[in-house]
Design a protein around this motif. Structure first.
Motif, PDB file in Angstrom:
ATOM      1  N   GLN A  60       0.824  -1.257   0.143  1.00 52.17           N
ATOM      2  CA  GLN A  60       0.078   0.191   0.142  1.00 52.17           C
ATOM      3  C   GLN A  60       0.897   1.220  -0.039  1.00 52.17           C
ATOM      4  N   TYR A  87       4.585  -2.728   2.982  1.00 49.07           N
ATOM      5  CA  TYR A  87       3.884  -3.799   3.115  1.00 49.07           C
ATOM      6  C   TYR A  87       2.550  -3.766   3.848  1.00 49.07           C
ATOM      7  N   ARG A  88       1.598  -4.545   3.402  1.00 48.93           N
ATOM      8  CA  ARG A  88       0.195  -4.490   3.978  1.00 48.93           C
ATOM      9  C   ARG A  88       0.158  -5.773   4.604  1.00 48.93           C
ATOM     10  N   GLU A 104      -2.504  -6.854   6.062  1.00 47.37           N
ATOM     11  CA  GLU A 104      -3.891  -7.736   5.813  1.00 47.37           C
ATOM     12  C   GLU A 104      -3.956  -8.141   4.534  1.00 47.37           C
ATOM     13  N   THR A 105      -3.037  -8.719   3.934  1.00 43.27           N
ATOM     14  CA  THR A 105      -3.095  -9.037   2.480  1.00 43.27           C
ATOM     15  C   THR A 105      -3.581 -10.372   2.491  1.00 43.27           C
ATOM     16  N   ILE A 119       2.165   5.469   7.647  1.00 44.16           N
ATOM     17  CA  ILE A 119       1.027   5.257   7.039  1.00 44.16           C
ATOM     18  C   ILE A 119       0.295   6.542   6.709  1.00 44.16           C
TER      19      ILE A 119
END
Length: 486
Positions: free
Chosen positions: A116, A132-133, A135-136, A335
């Motif tokens: 993201q 890096y996300r 919740e992928t 974020i």
């Protein structure tokens, strides 16, 4: 022999598995390129790093093209991310983004993928930062994100005739895509296969799923290990979807009782095609009353659109107005907290149009000019008007499915989705109840026909749900794909 190989891979350390992943990707790309020397592009590229990401990617990424029409030169571009859990055993999910004409990188970067956009404060120019996300959905599944139909994202055609498409044509080309892709990636041919997508892809997902099922009855290879499908905030039937919008707006307190009751009486609860002047007047009055509401999420602001790249101070000022500073209490202060979600789309547009990014992704020069998240200029015929019968046929054939809605989405309201599900006349296996994540209600769910079909709302989410509630949607997907009730 295959099972022994899978067991060996499953027992390797994380480092060893990552090394094997890159070797396997590079090998697949080389073999595909040799076998497809007549194609206009190399089949795939193993991507180990991306501009804007600090260090090597913590996930395996492959990009490439698959030619789906030799006579017109149609090439569909894809992004393939292997499961972080056990790619040899975990399901294979083909994911489509709505539109029609929207790039699948929206799903990759905004919804269910492993990265993201991020920044410490306001965007001030340069290449956007990506992180890096956690919740992928690739935590538990291999995912192929496909730019479909032709003209979406980096997919292209070598001829003007090839640039024309439709719902039925897109389905035919996706079937060819999947057959060729599995031929070049035999490692995944036995993995459970699911077809998924959101928004307008609600017209494509069940249609493609049924086409794959019918293909299994022919002598064409490979055989697809098809298990089911997934549809989020799905466009399904134009009349039903639209007829649910006004009851939804009333239920959310956005129109008065009097206005709603008059419309209900004069339209006979059929609002999609007003049959008389009074009905048309009522519908227009409701539209006038709610025209400044964000249809994608009724609680979020309706923001101005920023189309042009951010090269000047005025444009950067607009971008700043679409963002808020990072929340001090955030777990990761990099974020961005977007006041308007269109800001993240602008960052994606800047990133995807950067030449170093395109080079890293293996995009062929001269094939696509300006990248657009959603290409509204494609020559496309929406020739599937309803997929309700497709869902019914797939249910009768015993395929698993999960349909989910963001409960604050007025584009495809949850009321509309529940209405067409009732038309399937399925027996209820587990009646309406809340489902939970971390002890909190994440939405409500109902399952049908011995758990073949699961419906779920995602509390507080809009269009599409995973963009607003990534953690809850990841948990929902992980439970469903493993066969665990929500």
């Amino acid at each position: 022999m295959r099972e022994e190989a899978r067991t060996m891979v499953a027992t390797r350390s994380t480092t060893s598995r990552r090394c094997l992943t890159w070797w396997w990707l590079a090998c697949c790309c080389f073999v595909s390129w040799v076998a497809s020397s007549s194609w206009t592009a190399a089949a795939c590229v193993a991507v180990t790093s991306l501009p804007g990401f600090d260090g090597p990617l913590p996930f395996s990424l492959e990009t490439g093209y698959v030619e789906v029409n030799e006579s017109t030169g149609v090439q569909l571009f894809y992004y393939f991310v292997q499961s972080e859990k056990n790619p040899d055993l975990d399901p294979l999910l083909l994911w489509l983004t709505g539109g029609p004409g929207c790039s699948s990188i929206s799903g990759l970067a905004h919804e269910i993928g492993p990265f993201q956009f991020a920044a410490k404060r306001y965007y001030s120019g340069g290449l956007p930062i990506i992180i890096y996300r956690p919740e992928t959905w690739t935590k538990v599944s291999n995912i192929i994100f496909v730019d479909s139909p032709v003209g979406a994202g980096f997919s292209y055609a070598a001829t003007e005739e090839g640039s024309k498409s439709s719902d039925t044509n897109a389905v035919k080309q996706l079937l060819i895509f999947l057959r060729k892709w599995l031929h070049d990636h035999p490692r995944f041919s036995l993995n459970p296969l699911y077809i998924g997508g959101d928004s307008y892809s609600g017209m494509i997902v069940p249609t493609l799923t049924l086409a794959i099922d019918e293909s299994n009855g022919s002598e064409e290879k490979p055989f697809f290990n098809l298990k089911g499908y997934i549809a989020g905030n799905p466009v399904t039937d134009y009349k039903i979807d639209e007829d649910g919008r006004i009851p939804f707006l009333h239920g959310m307190g956005l129109i008065s009782d009097e206005l709603y009751e008059h419309a209900k009486e004069t339209c006979g609860e059929k609002y999609s095609a007003p049959s008389n002047a009074q009905c048309a007047h009522s519908v227009q009055a409701i539209n006038d009353c709610t025209k400044d509401i964000n249809r994608g999420h009724i609680l979020e602001p309706l923001c101005e659109e920023l189309q042009s790249p951010i090269h000047n101070t005025a444009a950067r000022d607009v971008m700043s107005r679409l963002m808020l500073e990072s929340r001090p209490a955030a777990a990761d202060d990099d974020i961005i907290i977007f006041e308007c979600r269109k800001a993240s789309r602008v960052l994606l547009k800047i990133w995807a149009n950067d030449e170093t990014v395109r080079e890293s992704l293996g995009v062929q020069k001269g094939t696509v000019g300006e990248w657009k998240r959603c290409n509204r200029d494609i020559d496309y015929n929406s020739d599937v008007r309803s997929t309700v019968e497709y869902h019914l046929t797939l249910m009768r054939k015993g395929y698993r499915a999960i349909i989910y809605s963001g409960d604050h989405d007025s584009r495809v309201p949850s009321i509309s989705t529940q209405a067409w599900i009732r038309l399937l006349n399925l027996s209820i296996a587990d009646d309406w109840r809340p489902w939970y994540v971390d002890g909190q209600v994440a939405g409500f769910t109902r399952s049908y026909a011995s758990n073949n079909l699961t419906y779920a709302t995602v509390k507080g989410a809009g269009h599409t749900a995973a963009e607003y509630k990534p953690k809850e949607c990841q948990e929902m997907f992980a439970r469903w794909i493993s066969g665990t009730p929500l």
